[in-house]
Design a protein around this motif. Sequence first.
Motif, PDB file in Angstrom:
ATOM      1  N   SER A   1      18.006   3.741   6.683  1.00  0.00           N
ATOM      2  CA  SER A   1      17.984   2.536   7.509  1.00  0.00           C
ATOM      3  C   SER A   1      17.286   1.422   6.740  1.00  0.00           C
ATOM      4  N   ARG A   2      17.406   0.212   7.219  1.00  0.00           N
ATOM      5  CA  ARG A   2      16.721  -0.938   6.611  1.00  0.00           C
ATOM      6  C   ARG A   2      15.209  -0.711   6.605  1.00  0.00           C
ATOM      7  N   ALA A   3      14.678  -0.162   7.689  1.00  0.00           N
ATOM      8  CA  ALA A   3      13.232   0.106   7.771  1.00  0.00           C
ATOM      9  C   ALA A   3      12.800   1.146   6.734  1.00  0.00           C
ATOM     10  N   GLU A   4      13.623   2.167   6.513  1.00  0.00           N
ATOM     11  CA  GLU A   4      13.296   3.183   5.511  1.00  0.00           C
ATOM     12  C   GLU A   4      13.361   2.603   4.098  1.00  0.00           C
ATOM     13  N   LEU A   5      14.368   1.759   3.841  1.00  0.00           N
ATOM     14  CA  LEU A   5      14.447   1.103   2.535  1.00  0.00           C
ATOM     15  C   LEU A   5      13.202   0.263   2.281  1.00  0.00           C
ATOM     16  N   LYS A   6      12.800  -0.497   3.275  1.00  0.00           N
ATOM     17  CA  LYS A   6      11.608  -1.345   3.146  1.00  0.00           C
ATOM     18  C   LYS A   6      10.369  -0.501   2.875  1.00  0.00           C
ATOM     19  N   LEU A   7      10.208   0.580   3.614  1.00  0.00           N
ATOM     20  CA  LEU A   7       9.064   1.467   3.423  1.00  0.00           C
ATOM     21  C   LEU A   7       9.030   2.010   2.001  1.00  0.00           C
TER      22      LEU A   7
ATOM     23  N   ARG B   1      10.978  -7.683  -8.688  1.00  0.00           N
ATOM     24  CA  ARG B   1      11.506  -8.218  -7.429  1.00  0.00           C
ATOM     25  C   ARG B   1      12.579  -7.286  -6.872  1.00  0.00           C
ATOM     26  N   VAL B   2      12.402  -6.938  -5.608  1.00  0.00           N
ATOM     27  CA  VAL B   2      13.385  -6.117  -4.910  1.00  0.00           C
ATOM     28  C   VAL B   2      13.720  -6.842  -3.607  1.00  0.00           C
ATOM     29  N   PRO B   3      14.568  -7.875  -3.710  1.00  0.00           N
ATOM     30  CA  PRO B   3      14.883  -8.659  -2.516  1.00  0.00           C
ATOM     31  C   PRO B   3      15.717  -7.851  -1.534  1.00  0.00           C
ATOM     32  N   PRO B   4      15.565  -8.068  -0.261  1.00  0.00           N
ATOM     33  CA  PRO B   4      14.652  -9.002   0.389  1.00  0.00           C
ATOM     34  C   PRO B   4      13.314  -8.373   0.778  1.00  0.00           C
ATOM     35  N   TYR B   5      13.000  -7.220   0.206  1.00  0.00           N
ATOM     36  CA  TYR B   5      11.878  -6.425   0.704  1.00  0.00           C
ATOM     37  C   TYR B   5      10.511  -6.789   0.148  1.00  0.00           C
ATOM     38  N   ALA B   6      10.380  -6.921  -1.148  1.00  0.00           N
ATOM     39  CA  ALA B   6       9.047  -7.170  -1.707  1.00  0.00           C
ATOM     40  C   ALA B   6       9.147  -7.487  -3.192  1.00  0.00           C
ATOM     41  N   ALA B   7       8.025  -7.923  -3.722  1.00  0.00           N
ATOM     42  CA  ALA B   7       7.865  -8.157  -5.158  1.00  0.00           C
ATOM     43  C   ALA B   7       6.440  -7.786  -5.519  1.00  0.00           C
ATOM     44  N   ALA B   8       6.238  -7.420  -6.781  1.00  0.00           N
ATOM     45  CA  ALA B   8       4.894  -7.074  -7.245  1.00  0.00           C
ATOM     46  C   ALA B   8       4.732  -7.531  -8.680  1.00  0.00           C
TER      47      ALA B   8
ATOM     48  N   GLN C   1       0.858  -1.181   0.000  1.00  0.00           N
ATOM     49  CA  GLN C   1       0.000   0.000   0.000  1.00  0.00           C
ATOM     50  C   GLN C   1       0.895   1.232   0.000  1.00  0.00           C
ATOM     51  N   PRO C   2       0.486   2.285  -0.695  1.00  0.00           N
ATOM     52  CA  PRO C   2       1.282   3.510  -0.616  1.00  0.00           C
ATOM     53  C   PRO C   2       1.445   3.953   0.843  1.00  0.00           C
ATOM     54  N   ALA C   3       2.628   4.415   1.159  1.00  0.00           N
ATOM     55  CA  ALA C   3       2.955   4.812   2.533  1.00  0.00           C
ATOM     56  C   ALA C   3       2.474   6.226   2.817  1.00  0.00           C
ATOM     57  N   ASP C   4       2.495   6.570   4.081  1.00  0.00           N
ATOM     58  CA  ASP C   4       2.155   7.915   4.528  1.00  0.00           C
ATOM     59  C   ASP C   4       3.097   8.917   3.857  1.00  0.00           C
ATOM     60  N   PRO C   5       2.561   9.987   3.266  1.00  0.00           N
ATOM     61  CA  PRO C   5       3.414  10.960   2.564  1.00  0.00           C
ATOM     62  C   PRO C   5       4.532  11.531   3.435  1.00  0.00           C
ATOM     63  N   ALA C   6       4.259  11.758   4.697  1.00  0.00           N
ATOM     64  CA  ALA C   6       5.296  12.302   5.587  1.00  0.00           C
ATOM     65  C   ALA C   6       6.428  11.296   5.782  1.00  0.00           C
ATOM     66  N   ALA C   7       6.091  10.022   5.899  1.00  0.00           N
ATOM     67  CA  ALA C   7       7.105   8.986   6.070  1.00  0.00           C
ATOM     68  C   ALA C   7       7.948   8.840   4.806  1.00  0.00           C
ATOM     69  N   VAL C   8       7.299   8.933   3.643  1.00  0.00           N
ATOM     70  CA  VAL C   8       8.022   8.856   2.372  1.00  0.00           C
ATOM     71  C   VAL C   8       8.971  10.044   2.258  1.00  0.00           C
ATOM     72  N   ALA C   9       8.481  11.233   2.529  1.00  0.00           N
ATOM     73  CA  ALA C   9       9.321  12.438   2.440  1.00  0.00           C
ATOM     74  C   ALA C   9      10.511  12.358   3.392  1.00  0.00           C
ATOM     75  N   ALA C  10      10.263  11.881   4.601  1.00  0.00           N
ATOM     76  CA  ALA C  10      11.348  11.774   5.582  1.00  0.00           C
ATOM     77  C   ALA C  10      12.406  10.771   5.119  1.00  0.00           C
ATOM     78  N   ALA C  11      11.979   9.647   4.559  1.00  0.00           N
ATOM     79  CA  ALA C  11      12.921   8.630   4.099  1.00  0.00           C
ATOM     80  C   ALA C  11      13.689   9.087   2.858  1.00  0.00           C
ATOM     81  N   LEU C  12      13.060   9.920   2.035  1.00  0.00           N
ATOM     82  CA  LEU C  12      13.730  10.423   0.834  1.00  0.00           C
ATOM     83  C   LEU C  12      14.639  11.609   1.120  1.00  0.00           C
ATOM     84  N   ALA C  13      14.541  12.181   2.306  1.00  0.00           N
ATOM     85  CA  ALA C  13      15.279  13.393   2.640  1.00  0.00           C
ATOM     86  C   ALA C  13      16.785  13.172   2.777  1.00  0.00           C
ATOM     87  N   HIS C  14      17.207  11.941   2.855  1.00  0.00           N
ATOM     88  CA  HIS C  14      18.634  11.657   3.000  1.00  0.00           C
ATOM     89  C   HIS C  14      18.974  10.363   2.267  1.00  0.00           C
TER      90      HIS C  14
END
Length: 122
Positions: free
Chosen positions: A23-29, A50-57, A6-19
Amino acid sequence: MPARLQPADPAAVAAALAHDDRSRAELKLLVKHFLAVLSERAPGASVEVRVPPYAAAQVIPGVRHTRGTPPAVVELDATTWIDLATGRLAWSQAMAEGRVRASGERADLSPHLPLGDAPTTS
């Protein structure tokens, strides 16, 4: 779309893209977020991204598979996927540098990229 994509919260996406030092959690998100966006924009089941080990679609209209290897597979690492999705990297450059393994009909994702940094709304 599966609940896990599911698309993530816009604030969480922006925060993870800001640098770039994510972290592993940010990559997964980000991986799951951008796979969800691609799934919404190019629904189908003829290409498995496929984007191992995180997900596939499964995306892109065309021949649907139900067992075994799909007719087209794209596999790449998380950083490459995020860079392609945000437009920081062109598909042709990623292919030329060997950062993407793509095989089969419809495996060229360039018509669907970049996805941008903002989540879509359902």
